[in-house]
Design an enzyme around this catalytic site. Sequence first.
Site, PDB file in Angstrom:
ATOM      1  N   LYS A   1     -17.490  -1.024   6.173  1.00  0.00           N
ATOM      2  CA  LYS A   1     -18.080  -2.344   5.400  1.00  0.00           C
ATOM      3  C   LYS A   1     -19.756  -2.257   5.035  1.00  0.00           C
ATOM      4  CE  LYS A   1     -16.998  -7.022   4.405  1.00  0.00           C
ATOM      5  NZ  LYS A   1     -16.236  -8.414   4.522  1.00  0.00           N
TER       6      LYS A   1
ATOM      7  N   PHE B   1     -11.347  -7.496  14.275  1.00  0.00           N
ATOM      8  CA  PHE B   1     -10.244  -7.730  13.466  1.00  0.00           C
ATOM      9  C   PHE B   1      -9.812  -6.645  12.214  1.00  0.00           C
ATOM     10  CE2 PHE B   1      -8.945 -10.027   9.646  1.00  0.00           C
ATOM     11  CZ  PHE B   1      -7.514 -10.337   9.789  1.00  0.00           C
ATOM     12  N   GLN B   2      -8.671  -6.248  12.190  1.00  0.00           N
ATOM     13  CA  GLN B   2      -8.297  -5.454  11.107  1.00  0.00           C
ATOM     14  C   GLN B   2      -8.954  -3.874  11.430  1.00  0.00           C
ATOM     15  OE1 GLN B   2      -8.312  -7.192   7.354  1.00  0.00           O
ATOM     16  NE2 GLN B   2      -6.356  -7.882   7.527  1.00  0.00           N
TER      17      GLN B   2
ATOM     18  N   GLU C   1       0.813  -1.118  -0.005  1.00  0.00           N
ATOM     19  CA  GLU C   1      -0.012   0.017   0.071  1.00  0.00           C
ATOM     20  C   GLU C   1       0.831   1.307   0.163  1.00  0.00           C
ATOM     21  OE1 GLU C   1      -0.275  -2.696   2.037  1.00  0.00           O
ATOM     22  OE2 GLU C   1      -2.511  -3.376   1.630  1.00  0.00           O
TER      23      GLU C   1
ATOM     24  N   MET D   1      23.891   9.246   2.507  1.00  0.00           N
ATOM     25  CA  MET D   1      23.506  10.625   3.356  1.00  0.00           C
ATOM     26  C   MET D   1      24.053  10.494   4.501  1.00  0.00           C
ATOM     27  SD  MET D   1      23.331  13.772   2.736  1.00  0.00           S
ATOM     28  CE  MET D   1      22.302  14.460   1.309  1.00  0.00           C
TER      29      MET D   1
END
Length: 600
Positions: free
Chosen positions: A187, A137-138, A75, A499
């Site tokens: 959802k 969940f999630q 993602e 760097m």
Amino acid sequence: MKDQQESRTGRPAVPAPPGTTTAPAETVTGSQALVRSLEQVGATNVFGIPGGAILPAYDPLFDSQKVRHILVRHEQGAGHAAEGYAVATGEVGVCMATSGPGATNLVTPLADAHMDSVPMVAITGQVGSTAIGTDAFQEADICGITLPVTKHNFLVKTPDEIPHAIASAFHIASTGRPGPVLVDITKDALQSTTSYRWPTTLDLPGYRPVSKPHGKQVREAAKLITAATRPVFYVGGGVVKSGAAAQLRELVELTGIPVVTTLMARGAFPDSHDLHMGMPGMHGSVAAVGALQRSDLLISLGARFDDRVTGALNSFAPGAKVIHVDIDPAEISKNRIADVPIVGDCRDAIAELTGRMREEQMPTLTPWVSYLKDLRRRYPTGYDLPTDGTLSPQQVIKRIGDLTGPDAYYAAGVGQHQMWAAHFLPFEHPSHWLNSGGLGTMGYCVPAAMGAKVGRPDSVVWGIDGDGCFQMTNQELVTCALEGIPVKIAVINNQSLGMVRQWQTLFYEGRYSNTDLKTNRVPDFPRLAEAMGCVGLRAETSDEVDPVIDKALSINDRPVVVEFVVNKDAMVWPMVAPGTSNNDIQMARDMAPVWDEEEL
Ligand SMILES: Cc1ncc(C[n+]2csc(CCOP(=O)(O)OP(=O)(O)O)c2C)c(N)n1
């Protein structure tokens, strides 16, 4: 709608004005409403990954003839790709993820887009509305998590709200100071039904971005300009975002005032122009830093007096008055008090200022401009070639620019290679330079280049990446290979987190704690590239550089990765050491410029 503005995209990113007839409402699911809304705002490309909570949306998305979904591998890649798409096209970039870990993987690109004012809409699935707050969940409170790093976010719990939320998100992302907007949809909102109606007005209390500059302020600015003898245009990313490059050039040529372009503004004014003094800041050119420090009037256009530009604030441009043009009133006088604040869109403000300046008599700036040109001549941003036969990273990047030209799009990662890219690539056009300036996000390059190539399929897109950065997000090359997105990535392999190593050389007595990546052995970048469906190439000596770039330029049916094995001791110069004054800029270790101010 009073505050409705034309989107920068030229697309109908905002709803039609009141009075416009709409089709009769039709019963659809929330998911269908979402996909229709995306079609309605003109979104053509969405980068994302499905999962449980967002899954209902992926079903109608499968059928959309207008919205292409690009299945990324992480993602974070979706978010940076949306940013790259947005920067290269000027349109709103879109990414999509599921709840919980999908959404939290978007946090870095959201923060990145927030810092660099990139118009982007992120759509996330959320657990069912009745499960919110139960540690389902999630479940992650992504609105809470992203509150400080988004321009705005919405939690949508009913299907009826979806069209308005999407219309508003695109409007907010693309108007005023652009930025990322998150739309988190439960959802059950995606699954239940609604009467689809595209909104004719947007209910956004308090959102009234000012774009028209105040005429009185413009007149005050003109007065200061005509009274100045050492003025300089301090040009920031806002000029690119507002599409004001042509207006800027007109104003510069009318007034003869020299220009510096920040890291975010490379390309806003052509590098080849005689009045361009280069990039200011921690790794800026001596002429650009000198121009700011010795100026008596900073005309700041869409820049934010970032600490990387100002150095120690108390000694920044000590003799300068300040005209500060910014669309975001919160930026004005944030770090440096403005004598003439102008809130408004840079393009409008510059155009108005130009109109005003046509009626004014400019004083002669010859001594000032000659002084800066002399600094530019005496202290060019150059580099030494290594004496041990290894490749110079600066030369590699310069050759990529020379052989490819300024019409290409260039993305960079974060580190030394980013600064060398900013110095040595040819910047002649706005929006052709993509980099993570504010957040400094390693891993930005590959997915941002992917997004740029999706938005600009007919242009060459190069990513100039470090061996460290590349290892953070290179998996998106799989996406590029499978989705037909033939980017070209140069991995500037100095076998280290260069760097950070440079700072260890300068400030930690060469104690190289955990910066040796050992990438001279593992991974084998060309073979890794081949494994991901790309062409993998390598150059280790200077006579291999041009042929390998030519070869990369000749391949347009697949992504190409070119590993350049370079000298690891090369350093980025000039440099203003952190926390010190711009006056103490060094062109190389223990080498300070001679300012010869009495010439002024
Ligand atoms: C996500 C993230 N982690 C850590 C850093 C700190 N950091 C800045 S530059 C840099 C080194 C980058 O190494 P590389 O990609 O090899 O580029 P180089 O500097 O060698 O050109 C690091 C670790 C960062 N900017 N971003």
